[in-house]
Design an enzyme around this catalytic site. Sequence first.
Site, PDB file in Angstrom:
ATOM      1  N   ASP A   1       0.856  -1.197   0.000  1.00 59.25           N
ATOM      2  CA  ASP A   1       0.000   0.000   0.000  1.00 59.25           C
ATOM      3  C   ASP A   1       0.888   1.243   0.000  1.00 59.25           C
ATOM      4  O   ASP A   1       1.898   1.309   0.700  1.00 59.25           O
ATOM      5  CB  ASP A   1      -0.905  -0.001   1.241  1.00 59.25           C
ATOM      6  CG  ASP A   1      -2.070   0.954   1.098  1.00 59.25           C
ATOM      7  OD1 ASP A   1      -3.222   0.488   1.055  1.00 59.25           O
ATOM      8  OD2 ASP A   1      -1.835   2.187   1.037  1.00 59.25           O
ATOM      9  N   ILE A   2       0.503   2.245  -0.778  1.00 60.87           N
ATOM     10  CA  ILE A   2       1.287   3.469  -0.906  1.00 60.87           C
ATOM     11  C   ILE A   2       1.247   4.296   0.383  1.00 60.87           C
ATOM     12  O   ILE A   2       2.128   5.116   0.633  1.00 60.87           O
ATOM     13  CB  ILE A   2       0.766   4.293  -2.115  1.00 60.87           C
ATOM     14  CG1 ILE A   2       1.850   5.198  -2.669  1.00 60.87           C
ATOM     15  CG2 ILE A   2      -0.501   5.061  -1.769  1.00 60.87           C
ATOM     16  CD1 ILE A   2       1.506   5.800  -4.024  1.00 60.87           C
TER      17      ILE A   2
ATOM     18  N   ASN B   1     -12.719  -3.475   2.495  1.00 60.87           N
ATOM     19  CA  ASN B   1     -13.720  -2.414   2.559  1.00 60.87           C
ATOM     20  C   ASN B   1     -14.627  -2.544   1.347  1.00 60.87           C
ATOM     21  O   ASN B   1     -14.139  -2.646   0.216  1.00 60.87           O
ATOM     22  CB  ASN B   1     -13.041  -1.044   2.581  1.00 60.87           C
ATOM     23  CG  ASN B   1     -12.195  -0.845   3.829  1.00 60.87           C
ATOM     24  OD1 ASN B   1     -12.572  -1.267   4.921  1.00 60.87           O
ATOM     25  ND2 ASN B   1     -11.039  -0.229   3.677  1.00 60.87           N
TER      26      ASN B   1
ATOM     27  N   GLY C   1     -16.502   2.213   3.463  1.00 67.09           N
ATOM     28  CA  GLY C   1     -15.248   2.971   3.455  1.00 67.09           C
ATOM     29  C   GLY C   1     -14.344   2.690   2.278  1.00 67.09           C
ATOM     30  O   GLY C   1     -13.177   3.082   2.272  1.00 67.09           O
ATOM     31  N   GLN C   2     -14.867   2.015   1.254  1.00 64.29           N
ATOM     32  CA  GLN C   2     -14.023   1.709   0.081  1.00 64.29           C
ATOM     33  C   GLN C   2     -13.706   2.982  -0.693  1.00 64.29           C
ATOM     34  O   GLN C   2     -14.591   3.805  -0.938  1.00 64.29           O
ATOM     35  CB  GLN C   2     -14.757   0.716  -0.832  1.00 64.29           C
ATOM     36  CG  GLN C   2     -13.897   0.206  -1.982  1.00 64.29           C
ATOM     37  CD  GLN C   2     -14.593  -0.887  -2.785  1.00 64.29           C
ATOM     38  OE1 GLN C   2     -15.726  -1.263  -2.501  1.00 64.29           O
ATOM     39  NE2 GLN C   2     -13.897  -1.390  -3.799  1.00 64.29           N
TER      40      GLN C   2
ATOM     41  N   HIS D   1     -10.052  -5.365  -3.458  1.00 68.77           N
ATOM     42  CA  HIS D   1      -8.737  -5.608  -2.875  1.00 68.77           C
ATOM     43  C   HIS D   1      -8.875  -6.023  -1.423  1.00 68.77           C
ATOM     44  O   HIS D   1      -9.761  -5.569  -0.718  1.00 68.77           O
ATOM     45  CB  HIS D   1      -7.837  -4.367  -2.989  1.00 68.77           C
ATOM     46  CG  HIS D   1      -8.450  -3.118  -2.436  1.00 68.77           C
ATOM     47  ND1 HIS D   1      -9.375  -2.378  -3.136  1.00 68.77           N
ATOM     48  CD2 HIS D   1      -8.272  -2.478  -1.255  1.00 68.77           C
ATOM     49  CE1 HIS D   1      -9.739  -1.327  -2.414  1.00 68.77           C
ATOM     50  NE2 HIS D   1      -9.089  -1.364  -1.257  1.00 68.77           N
TER      51      HIS D   1
ATOM     52  N   HIS E   1      -6.789  -5.951   2.055  1.00 65.96           N
ATOM     53  CA  HIS E   1      -5.625  -5.433   2.776  1.00 65.96           C
ATOM     54  C   HIS E   1      -5.076  -6.527   3.690  1.00 65.96           C
ATOM     55  O   HIS E   1      -5.841  -7.218   4.365  1.00 65.96           O
ATOM     56  CB  HIS E   1      -6.019  -4.260   3.686  1.00 65.96           C
ATOM     57  CG  HIS E   1      -6.556  -3.064   2.979  1.00 65.96           C
ATOM     58  ND1 HIS E   1      -5.782  -1.966   2.702  1.00 65.96           N
ATOM     59  CD2 HIS E   1      -7.795  -2.774   2.506  1.00 65.96           C
ATOM     60  CE1 HIS E   1      -6.531  -1.043   2.090  1.00 65.96           C
ATOM     61  NE2 HIS E   1      -7.750  -1.510   1.963  1.00 65.96           N
TER      62      HIS E   1
HETATM   63  P1  5GP Z   1      -9.752   1.212   0.371  1.00 63.70           P
HETATM   64  O1  5GP Z   1     -10.082   2.333   1.290  1.00 63.70           O
HETATM   65  O2  5GP Z   1     -10.411   1.359  -0.974  1.00 63.70           O
HETATM   66  O3  5GP Z   1      -9.994  -0.143   0.987  1.00 63.70           O
HETATM   67  O4  5GP Z   1      -8.197   1.259   0.190  1.00 63.70           O
HETATM   68  C1  5GP Z   1      -7.545   1.797  -0.897  1.00 63.70           C
HETATM   69  C2  5GP Z   1      -6.076   1.733  -0.580  1.00 63.70           C
HETATM   70  O5  5GP Z   1      -5.348   1.909  -1.768  1.00 63.70           O
HETATM   71  C3  5GP Z   1      -5.608   2.793   0.402  1.00 63.70           C
HETATM   72  O6  5GP Z   1      -5.037   2.164   1.543  1.00 63.70           O
HETATM   73  C4  5GP Z   1      -4.566   3.596  -0.387  1.00 63.70           C
HETATM   74  O7  5GP Z   1      -3.451   3.962   0.388  1.00 63.70           O
HETATM   75  C5  5GP Z   1      -4.179   2.612  -1.486  1.00 63.70           C
HETATM   76  N1  5GP Z   1      -3.771   3.238  -2.724  1.00 63.70           N
HETATM   77  C6  5GP Z   1      -4.433   4.231  -3.401  1.00 63.70           C
HETATM   78  N2  5GP Z   1      -3.778   4.550  -4.528  1.00 63.70           N
HETATM   79  C7  5GP Z   1      -2.682   3.743  -4.575  1.00 63.70           C
HETATM   80  C8  5GP Z   1      -1.605   3.608  -5.515  1.00 63.70           C
HETATM   81  O8  5GP Z   1      -1.530   4.287  -6.542  1.00 63.70           O
HETATM   82  N3  5GP Z   1      -0.660   2.681  -5.230  1.00 63.70           N
HETATM   83  C9  5GP Z   1      -0.719   1.895  -4.111  1.00 63.70           C
HETATM   84  N4  5GP Z   1       0.279   1.012  -3.925  1.00 63.70           N
HETATM   85  N5  5GP Z   1      -1.705   1.996  -3.212  1.00 63.70           N
HETATM   86  C10 5GP Z   1      -2.680   2.917  -3.435  1.00 63.70           C
END
Ligand code: 5GP
Length: 111
Positions: free
Chosen positions: A30-31, A86, A92-93, A99, A101
């Site tokens: 994750d970034i 999520n 909270g997605q 994906h 985590h």
């Molecule tokens: P969500 O809230 O949708 O479950 O999580 C999305 C996740 O994607 C977040 O933790 C965010 O840091 C990660 N993320 C968003 N854009 C990028 C990206 O360009 N590269 C990577 N490696 N992670 C990303």
Amino acid sequence: MSDCIFCKIVAGEIPCRKVYEDSDLLAFHDINPVAPVHFMIIPKEHIESLQDTHARHEMLLGRMLLLAPYLAKEQGLNDGFRTVINTGRGGGQEVFHLHMHIIGGGGPRPL
Ligand code: 5GP
Ligand code: ZN
């Protein structure tokens, strides 16, 4: 999905720190990590969320779950890890490409 950031990562158009790849799945860090180890397992196929999965995804979803402990151990998480999916805006997605985590190494934390 041309505007999907994770599809762009799958296509190699956006770089990532890769953890694992096979013909169906990709895992990358994750970034914006919330713990010392934080990576995601995603299907290469664009599926918006867990709400958009069907019976035909049974094998894919099973493989995502089975991969989690294997990669977690490879990343040094010998004492366990969290899995978070999520789902939808109410869940909270933020990135609408399914994906999971995998988070760990930061000690115990509340749900
Ligand atoms: P969500 O809230 O949708 O479950 O999580 C999305 C996740 O994607 C977040 O933790 C965010 O840091 C990660 N993320 C968003 N854009 C990028 C990206 O360009 N590269 C990577 N490696 N992670 C990303
Ligand atoms: Zn996508």
